[in-house]
Design an enzyme around this catalytic site. Structure first.
Site, short mmCIF file in Angstrom:
data_model
loop_
_atom_site.label_atom_id
_atom_site.label_comp_id
_atom_site.label_asym_id
_atom_site.label_seq_id
_atom_site.Cartn_x
_atom_site.Cartn_y
_atom_site.Cartn_z
N ARG A 39 0.81 -1.22 0.00
CA ARG A 39 0.00 0.00 0.00
C ARG A 39 0.84 1.26 0.00
NH1 ARG A 39 -5.17 -1.23 3.95
NH2 ARG A 39 -6.48 -1.97 2.24
N LYS A 201 -15.28 -15.13 5.85
CA LYS A 201 -16.63 -14.82 6.30
C LYS A 201 -17.66 -14.63 5.20
CE LYS A 201 -16.15 -12.89 10.86
NZ LYS A 201 -15.79 -11.64 11.52
N GLY A 354 -6.88 -7.57 1.53
CA GLY A 354 -5.61 -7.59 2.26
C GLY A 354 -4.96 -8.95 2.26
N GLY A 377 -12.48 -4.06 1.33
CA GLY A 377 -13.88 -3.67 1.51
C GLY A 377 -14.33 -2.62 0.50
P1 ADP Z 1 -9.29 -10.80 2.08
O1 ADP Z 1 -8.51 -10.04 3.12
O2 ADP Z 1 -8.46 -11.15 0.89
O3 ADP Z 1 -10.59 -10.14 1.74
P2 ADP Z 1 -10.52 -12.44 4.08
O4 ADP Z 1 -10.06 -11.48 5.13
O5 ADP Z 1 -11.95 -12.49 3.76
O6 ADP Z 1 -9.68 -12.20 2.73
O7 ADP Z 1 -10.12 -13.91 4.51
C1 ADP Z 1 -8.79 -14.27 4.81
C2 ADP Z 1 -8.76 -15.27 5.91
O8 ADP Z 1 -9.56 -16.41 5.59
C3 ADP Z 1 -7.36 -15.81 6.15
O9 ADP Z 1 -6.95 -15.46 7.45
C4 ADP Z 1 -7.49 -17.31 5.98
O10 ADP Z 1 -6.73 -18.07 6.91
C5 ADP Z 1 -8.97 -17.52 6.22
N1 ADP Z 1 -9.43 -18.78 5.66
C6 ADP Z 1 -9.44 -19.19 4.38
N2 ADP Z 1 -9.89 -20.44 4.28
C7 ADP Z 1 -10.19 -20.86 5.52
C8 ADP Z 1 -10.70 -22.07 6.08
N3 ADP Z 1 -10.98 -23.13 5.30
N4 ADP Z 1 -10.90 -22.12 7.42
C9 ADP Z 1 -10.62 -21.05 8.19
N5 ADP Z 1 -10.14 -19.89 7.74
C10 ADP Z 1 -9.92 -19.79 6.42
MG MG Z 2 -8.63 -9.97 5.27
#
Ligand code: ADP
Ligand code: MG
Length: 398
Positions: A39, A201, A354, A377
């Site tokens: 960033r 999530k 992120g 987001g």
């Molecule tokens: P981004 O930041 O790219 O938007 P998120 O914050 O939504 O992504 O999700 C990232 C998190 O999701 C990571 O910490 C990763 O460990 C978790 N994650 C991915 N797959 C699983 C899983 N099967 N069980 C638990 N956590 C998971």
């Molecule tokens: Mg994230």
């Protein structure tokens, strides 16, 4: 786009002027060290542009969630130090972002200099979009530039309220690039378009999934997200991360996708463990072999193939969220292979989020993407078609 961009006005206008530049230096840190500086680097074109124009550059950012109070571990001082090393020039750090002290330092700053203000969220007025605080931020400044794409969906003082005190708030170079990339995704994207959504999530991404149904040909769902969908379809998912409150919405989404003729791909095999910390029982299973005691941590090889085939024939690709717990090497393969497929695909690719960026860097593939978005987001809300406060404040929707 009726935003006035910073490179659309005569650069001579910036010469000797105090330019308040809202950036997003909300980088992942472990207290002392910066874990990923993407960033900061993405903002360099804006900073360099202003320095060339001989401006007095005043950088303003947030870091983490200090909830309106100063917190040592969320000070931006290490980030200022990082920028100093990166640019190999003086960066004056100020332990506040408003007030007399700041005014004095900024007024005395040389042309072609950088002043770096402390975490704007140390002040309670920031997240409340408080007009008094907004006015204090603007006081003594000649120009305002918003280059903080990652915060553009926040109705906060330094993004929204502050703009009221400038006759001509400007958009930054990074913000301009980000909007162009998201435009390519939303206005007439080349078909087929594939969105790959993962991460932890459902709750934070369900509304973007619903919007994406109107745009994409295929929705690929991986990561922990997938388990809520698989459970909604009646599959055994053991102890995997599931949001039970979203089972119904997941079902509805699958039905809507069917009605709309959108293909939805979900994992058809899984990497599982019995214990997350010891990684005990690490293996690959089919849905039928998924036991009650298992935890799904990554997509399996059949799923990797399935997702890869889909990605390779896409002409437009959007990815947000890893396919597994990529932070741990044993659970990184699914995310890595999906990123490799995106890199190989001819389609126009945008990756945001992120953790997705961290995974991209871990795979060493950031350069292979057409666009790496600095906002998680913010990008999702843009895709949802929401009106974003920061863009509204800059006149984007006029
Ligand atoms: P981004 O930041 O790219 O938007 P998120 O914050 O939504 O992504 O999700 C990232 C998190 O999701 C990571 O910490 C990763 O460990 C978790 N994650 C991915 N797959 C699983 C899983 N099967 N069980 C638990 N956590 C998971
Ligand atoms: Mg994230």
């Amino acid at each position: 786009m009726p935003i006035q961009w910073m490179d659309e006005i005569d650069p001579l206008l910036f010469s000797g002027k105090k330019v308040l530049c809202r950036v997003d230096f909300n980088v992942p840190m472990d207290g002392v060290d910066i874990l990923d500086a993407e960033r900061i680097e993405l903002t360099l074109p804006t900073i360099r542009y202003l320095l060339r124009a001989k401006a007095k550059v005043v950088l303003l950012s947030h870091l983490g969630r200090p909830k309106g109070r100063p917190k040592d571990e969320l000070s931006l001082e290490p980030v200022a130090q990082y920028l100093r090393d990166l640019l190999d020039r003086e960066v004056t750090f100020v332990h506040d972002c408003v007030g007399e002290g700041v005014a004095r330092i900024v007024n005395n700053a040389a042309d072609e200099s950088i002043t770096f203000l402390e975490n704007v969220r140390f002040n309670g007025g920031e997240e409340k979009n408080d007009p008094v605080f907004s006015k204090l931020l603007a006081k003594n400044m000649d120009f305002y530039i918003d280059d903080a794409f990652g915060a553009i969906h926040r109705s906060h003082a330094s993004v929204d309220g502050v703009t009221k005190y400038f006759s001509n708030p400007l958009g930054g170079l990074l913000l301009k690039k980000e909007l162009a990339a998201f435009n390519a995704l939303t206005l007439n994207p080349k078909k087929p378009m594939v969105a790959i959504i993962g991460g932890s999530k459902v709750s934070s991404k369900i509304s973007v999934l619903q919007q994406l149904l109107k745009k994409v040909d295929t929705l690929v769902i991986g990561g922990a997200m997938a388990y809520t969908f698989l459970k909604a379809m009646g599959e055994e998912v053991g102890q995997s991360l599931v949001e039970d409150e979203y089972l119904l919405q997941a079902q509805t989404l699958l039905k809507r996708a069917r009605d709309a003729g959108v293909k939805v791909l979900l994992p058809k095999d899984h990497v599982v463990v019995r214990d997350l910390s010891t990684k005990d029982g690490l293996k690959t299973v089919t849905p039928e072999q998924f036991l009650q005691s298992y935890i799904g941590v990554d997509i399996g090889p059949k799923t990797i193939d399935l997702f890869t085939q889909e990605i390779l024939q896409a002409r437009t690709i959007f990815m947000n969220g890893p396919m597994g717990m990529y932070e741990q090497d044993e659970f990184f393969l699914g995310t890595k292979k999906v990123l490799e497929a995106i890199a190989r695909s001819e389609g126009y690719s945008v990756v945001g989020g992120g953790d997705s960026i961290a995974a991209l860097n871990k795979a060493g593939l950031a350069k292979e993407m057409d666009f790496v978005s600095s906002g998680g987001g913010a990008g999702l809300e843009l895709l949802e078609g929401k009106k974003l406060p920061g863009l509204l404040a800059l006149g984007f929707y006029n």
